[in-house]
Design a protein around this motif. Structure first.
Motif, PDB file in Angstrom:
ATOM      1  N   PRO A 107       8.524   6.424   0.913  1.00 23.76           N
ATOM      2  CA  PRO A 107       7.311   6.915   1.396  1.00 23.76           C
ATOM      3  C   PRO A 107       6.422   7.459   1.758  1.00 23.76           C
ATOM      4  O   PRO A 107       7.055   8.039   2.798  1.00 23.76           O
ATOM      5  CB  PRO A 107       6.481   5.263   0.608  1.00 23.76           C
ATOM      6  N   ASP A 108       5.377   7.797   1.468  1.00 28.81           N
ATOM      7  CA  ASP A 108       4.950   9.042   2.660  1.00 28.81           C
ATOM      8  C   ASP A 108       3.562   8.114   3.255  1.00 28.81           C
ATOM      9  O   ASP A 108       3.244   8.713   3.728  1.00 28.81           O
ATOM     10  CB  ASP A 108       3.126   9.925   1.850  1.00 28.81           C
TER      11      ASP A 108
ATOM     12  N   ASP B  12       0.774  -1.288  -0.058  1.00 33.81           N
ATOM     13  CA  ASP B  12      -0.214  -0.162  -0.073  1.00 33.81           C
ATOM     14  C   ASP B  12       0.891   1.451   0.413  1.00 33.81           C
ATOM     15  O   ASP B  12       0.627   2.517   0.462  1.00 33.81           O
ATOM     16  CB  ASP B  12      -0.746  -0.069   1.659  1.00 33.81           C
ATOM     17  N   ILE B  13       1.756   1.186  -0.762  1.00 37.21           N
ATOM     18  CA  ILE B  13       2.854   2.265  -1.550  1.00 37.21           C
ATOM     19  C   ILE B  13       2.134   3.796  -2.085  1.00 37.21           C
ATOM     20  O   ILE B  13       1.743   3.290  -2.615  1.00 37.21           O
ATOM     21  CB  ILE B  13       4.080   2.038  -2.204  1.00 37.21           C
ATOM     22  N   ILE B  14       2.406   4.447  -0.384  1.00 34.87           N
ATOM     23  CA  ILE B  14       1.905   6.045  -1.339  1.00 34.87           C
ATOM     24  C   ILE B  14       3.071   7.097  -1.035  1.00 34.87           C
ATOM     25  O   ILE B  14       3.866   6.898  -0.254  1.00 34.87           O
ATOM     26  CB  ILE B  14       0.587   6.741  -0.571  1.00 34.87           C
ATOM     27  N   ALA B  15       3.311   7.090  -2.971  1.00 38.66           N
ATOM     28  CA  ALA B  15       4.768   7.986  -2.546  1.00 38.66           C
ATOM     29  C   ALA B  15       4.850   8.751  -3.556  1.00 38.66           C
ATOM     30  O   ALA B  15       4.034   8.759  -4.985  1.00 38.66           O
ATOM     31  CB  ALA B  15       6.039   7.597  -2.704  1.00 38.66           C
ATOM     32  N   GLY B  16       5.594  10.183  -4.109  1.00 36.90           N
ATOM     33  CA  GLY B  16       5.640  10.882  -4.906  1.00 36.90           C
ATOM     34  C   GLY B  16       6.686  12.250  -4.398  1.00 36.90           C
ATOM     35  O   GLY B  16       7.459  11.925  -2.948  1.00 36.90           O
ATOM     36  N   TYR B  17       5.956  12.800  -4.944  1.00 35.16           N
ATOM     37  CA  TYR B  17       7.278  14.250  -4.553  1.00 35.16           C
ATOM     38  C   TYR B  17       6.613  15.853  -4.871  1.00 35.16           C
ATOM     39  O   TYR B  17       7.299  16.746  -3.838  1.00 35.16           O
ATOM     40  CB  TYR B  17       7.593  14.629  -5.837  1.00 35.16           C
ATOM     41  N   ASP B  18       5.200  15.644  -4.137  1.00 35.80           N
ATOM     42  CA  ASP B  18       4.315  16.400  -3.388  1.00 35.80           C
ATOM     43  C   ASP B  18       3.101  15.595  -3.090  1.00 35.80           C
ATOM     44  O   ASP B  18       2.617  14.878  -3.374  1.00 35.80           O
ATOM     45  CB  ASP B  18       4.103  17.459  -4.879  1.00 35.80           C
TER      46      ASP B  18
ATOM     47  N   GLY C 123       5.783   6.105 -13.173  1.00 38.63           N
ATOM     48  CA  GLY C 123       5.686   5.798 -11.604  1.00 38.63           C
ATOM     49  C   GLY C 123       6.747   4.811 -11.623  1.00 38.63           C
ATOM     50  O   GLY C 123       7.132   4.006 -10.289  1.00 38.63           O
ATOM     51  N   LYS C 124       7.487   4.331 -12.224  1.00 37.77           N
ATOM     52  CA  LYS C 124       7.782   3.181 -12.520  1.00 37.77           C
ATOM     53  C   LYS C 124       9.009   2.799 -11.074  1.00 37.77           C
ATOM     54  O   LYS C 124       9.000   2.267 -11.145  1.00 37.77           O
ATOM     55  CB  LYS C 124       8.423   2.856 -13.591  1.00 37.77           C
ATOM     56  N   SER C 125       9.766   4.366 -11.692  1.00 38.23           N
ATOM     57  CA  SER C 125      11.441   4.133 -11.086  1.00 38.23           C
ATOM     58  C   SER C 125      10.898   5.076  -9.788  1.00 38.23           C
ATOM     59  O   SER C 125      11.487   4.664  -8.657  1.00 38.23           O
ATOM     60  CB  SER C 125      12.043   5.659 -12.227  1.00 38.23           C
ATOM     61  N   THR C 126       9.829   5.176 -10.021  1.00 36.53           N
ATOM     62  CA  THR C 126       9.570   6.096  -8.190  1.00 36.53           C
ATOM     63  C   THR C 126       9.016   4.729  -7.117  1.00 36.53           C
ATOM     64  O   THR C 126      10.234   4.175  -6.179  1.00 36.53           O
ATOM     65  CB  THR C 126       8.680   6.861  -8.494  1.00 36.53           C
ATOM     66  N   LEU C 127       8.205   3.817  -7.958  1.00 37.56           N
ATOM     67  CA  LEU C 127       8.674   2.910  -7.190  1.00 37.56           C
ATOM     68  C   LEU C 127       9.821   2.073  -7.095  1.00 37.56           C
ATOM     69  O   LEU C 127      10.556   1.148  -5.953  1.00 37.56           O
ATOM     70  CB  LEU C 127       8.035   2.192  -7.798  1.00 37.56           C
ATOM     71  N   ALA C 128      10.622   1.411  -8.099  1.00 39.64           N
ATOM     72  CA  ALA C 128      12.102   1.023  -7.375  1.00 39.64           C
ATOM     73  C   ALA C 128      12.820   1.635  -6.401  1.00 39.64           C
ATOM     74  O   ALA C 128      13.236   1.063  -6.355  1.00 39.64           O
ATOM     75  CB  ALA C 128      12.572   1.427  -8.945  1.00 39.64           C
TER      76      ALA C 128
ATOM     77  N   ARG D 130      -0.038  16.681  -2.000  1.00 46.51           N
ATOM     78  CA  ARG D 130      -0.852  16.608  -2.568  1.00 46.51           C
ATOM     79  C   ARG D 130      -1.351  15.686  -3.792  1.00 46.51           C
ATOM     80  O   ARG D 130      -2.815  15.202  -3.900  1.00 46.51           O
ATOM     81  CB  ARG D 130      -1.320  18.137  -2.987  1.00 46.51           C
ATOM     82  N   THR D 131      -0.447  15.840  -4.319  1.00 45.55           N
ATOM     83  CA  THR D 131      -0.812  14.484  -6.330  1.00 45.55           C
ATOM     84  C   THR D 131       0.141  13.855  -5.603  1.00 45.55           C
ATOM     85  O   THR D 131       2.020  13.880  -6.517  1.00 45.55           O
ATOM     86  CB  THR D 131      -0.292  15.972  -6.897  1.00 45.55           C
ATOM     87  N   PRO D 132       0.289  12.569  -4.853  1.00 41.03           N
ATOM     88  CA  PRO D 132       0.850  11.670  -4.994  1.00 41.03           C
ATOM     89  C   PRO D 132       1.473  11.162  -6.343  1.00 41.03           C
ATOM     90  O   PRO D 132       0.180  10.482  -7.464  1.00 41.03           O
ATOM     91  CB  PRO D 132       0.813  10.349  -4.320  1.00 41.03           C
ATOM     92  N   VAL D 133       2.340   9.977  -6.461  1.00 46.81           N
ATOM     93  CA  VAL D 133       2.780   9.459  -8.174  1.00 46.81           C
ATOM     94  C   VAL D 133       2.151   7.926  -7.186  1.00 46.81           C
ATOM     95  O   VAL D 133       1.316   7.831  -8.833  1.00 46.81           O
ATOM     96  CB  VAL D 133       4.560   9.122  -8.413  1.00 46.81           C
ATOM     97  N   LEU D 134       2.222   7.102  -6.438  1.00 49.17           N
ATOM     98  CA  LEU D 134       1.878   6.121  -6.448  1.00 49.17           C
ATOM     99  C   LEU D 134       0.796   6.362  -5.644  1.00 49.17           C
ATOM    100  O   LEU D 134       1.066   6.251  -4.333  1.00 49.17           O
ATOM    101  CB  LEU D 134       2.795   5.415  -5.728  1.00 49.17           C
ATOM    102  N   ARG D 135       0.035   6.046  -5.489  1.00 47.99           N
ATOM    103  CA  ARG D 135      -1.216   6.004  -5.054  1.00 47.99           C
ATOM    104  C   ARG D 135      -2.413   4.818  -4.368  1.00 47.99           C
ATOM    105  O   ARG D 135      -3.199   3.796  -4.517  1.00 47.99           O
ATOM    106  CB  ARG D 135      -2.646   6.416  -5.595  1.00 47.99           C
ATOM    107  N   GLY D 136      -1.109   3.724  -3.426  1.00 52.09           N
ATOM    108  CA  GLY D 136      -1.537   2.203  -2.873  1.00 52.09           C
ATOM    109  C   GLY D 136      -0.927   1.634  -4.352  1.00 52.09           C
ATOM    110  O   GLY D 136      -2.003   0.855  -4.172  1.00 52.09           O
ATOM    111  N   VAL D 137       0.414   1.190  -3.953  1.00 52.05           N
ATOM    112  CA  VAL D 137       0.808   0.044  -5.059  1.00 52.05           C
ATOM    113  C   VAL D 137       1.051  -1.106  -3.746  1.00 52.05           C
ATOM    114  O   VAL D 137       2.058  -0.699  -3.101  1.00 52.05           O
ATOM    115  CB  VAL D 137       1.858   0.714  -5.899  1.00 52.05           C
ATOM    116  N   SER D 138       0.498  -2.241  -4.307  1.00 54.19           N
ATOM    117  CA  SER D 138       1.650  -3.455  -3.731  1.00 54.19           C
ATOM    118  C   SER D 138       2.218  -3.871  -4.284  1.00 54.19           C
ATOM    119  O   SER D 138       1.760  -4.518  -5.661  1.00 54.19           O
ATOM    120  CB  SER D 138       0.420  -3.744  -3.182  1.00 54.19           C
TER     121      SER D 138
END
Ligand code: ADP
Length: 226
Positions: free
Chosen positions: A54-55, A6-12, A40-45, A14-22
């Motif tokens: 991650p947030d 359930d990864i939520i991550a990004g650079y801001d 968002g593949k690189s962000t996930l990697a 308010r607008t995450p790139v990953l919104r709950g990825v497992s």
């Protein structure tokens, strides 16, 4: 196991790139991750390799949740990963000879005594012969530099390899050679591999299973609602 939950991550925030990825990787498994540029593949990697915090959500490494990121990650967790990026020049110190580039993680972890023997093992494995080890990055091709980056990624014998578009800049023969090195390493050590890319044919050939970006997104909470 390497588990991303359930990864939520990004650079801001308010607008995450990953919104709950497992995503889960088993030891010895090669998983290909496909998706369009910018999804968002690189962000996930980077989250998987403990390089991007991650947030929300959890990365669990062999049963232990990650609690630190980048240099704050415990050494045992940080060194469990070997990471390769698309552009070797962005991750190689231009001042270092290739031998020192490959040896960098050994020196950084207080194991200088192993430098000579690991260089002897790894240089032929990745195809760096002749005087290439004495050259600096500007004196070698992208393919030769990526070979050195692969040796650097393997030098601490990681349990997980994260390959983010590792071959995107390379010609077909260098691509085949580097994938073969990763595959031999995986077979011999039981390491798990996450290979991010957009080359469907290559990833299907290389990996045990290939997941598409859209498969990782959480299911809608109420799929029946229009
Ligand atoms: P992919 O690997 O699928 O091409 P990325 O994970 O690189 O996707 O990028 C996902 C999104 O995050 C893109 O919109 C990209 O512009 C943005 N992004 C990536 N890196 C950064 C960064 N360092 N700062 C701000 N935005 C970024």
């Amino acid at each position: 196991m390497l588990e991303l939950r359930d990864i939520i991550a990004g650079y801001d925030r308010r607008t995450p790139v990953l919104r709950g990825v497992s995503l889960t990787l088993a030891p010895g498994e090669a998983v290909g991750l496909l998706g369009p540029s910018g999804c968002g593949k690189s962000t996930l990697a980077r989250v998987a390799a403990l390089l991007h915090r991650p947030d929300a959500g959890t990365v669990v490494l062999d049963g232990t949740p990650a609690r630190g990121w980048r240099h704050r990650a415990p050494r045992a967790q940080r060194t469990a990963f070997g990471v390769l990026f698309q552009q070797p020049r962005l991750s190689a110190d231009p001042r270092l000879r290739l031998a020192d580039l490959i040896a960098e993680p050994l020196r950084a972890t207080g194991r200088p005594a192993e430098v000579a023997s690991r260089l002897d093992e790894l240089a032929p494995l990745v195809g760096l012969g002749g005087d290439l080890l004495t050259r600096r990055p500007h004196e070698v091709s992208d393919g030769q530099l990526q070979r050195a980056c692969l040796a650097r990624a393997l030098v601490l014998r990681p349990r997980w390899l994260i390959c983010d578009e590792m071959t995107a800049m390379l010609d077909a023969s260098t691509t085949a050679a580097l994938v073969a090195v990763v595959e031999t390493y995986r077979r011999e050590t039981g390491a798990g591999v996450l290979a991010v890319g957009h080359d469907r044919t290559l990833l299907h050939r290389w990996c045990d299973r290939t997941v598409h970006w859209t498969d990782l997104a959480p299911a809608p909470a109420n799929p029946g609602a229009a």
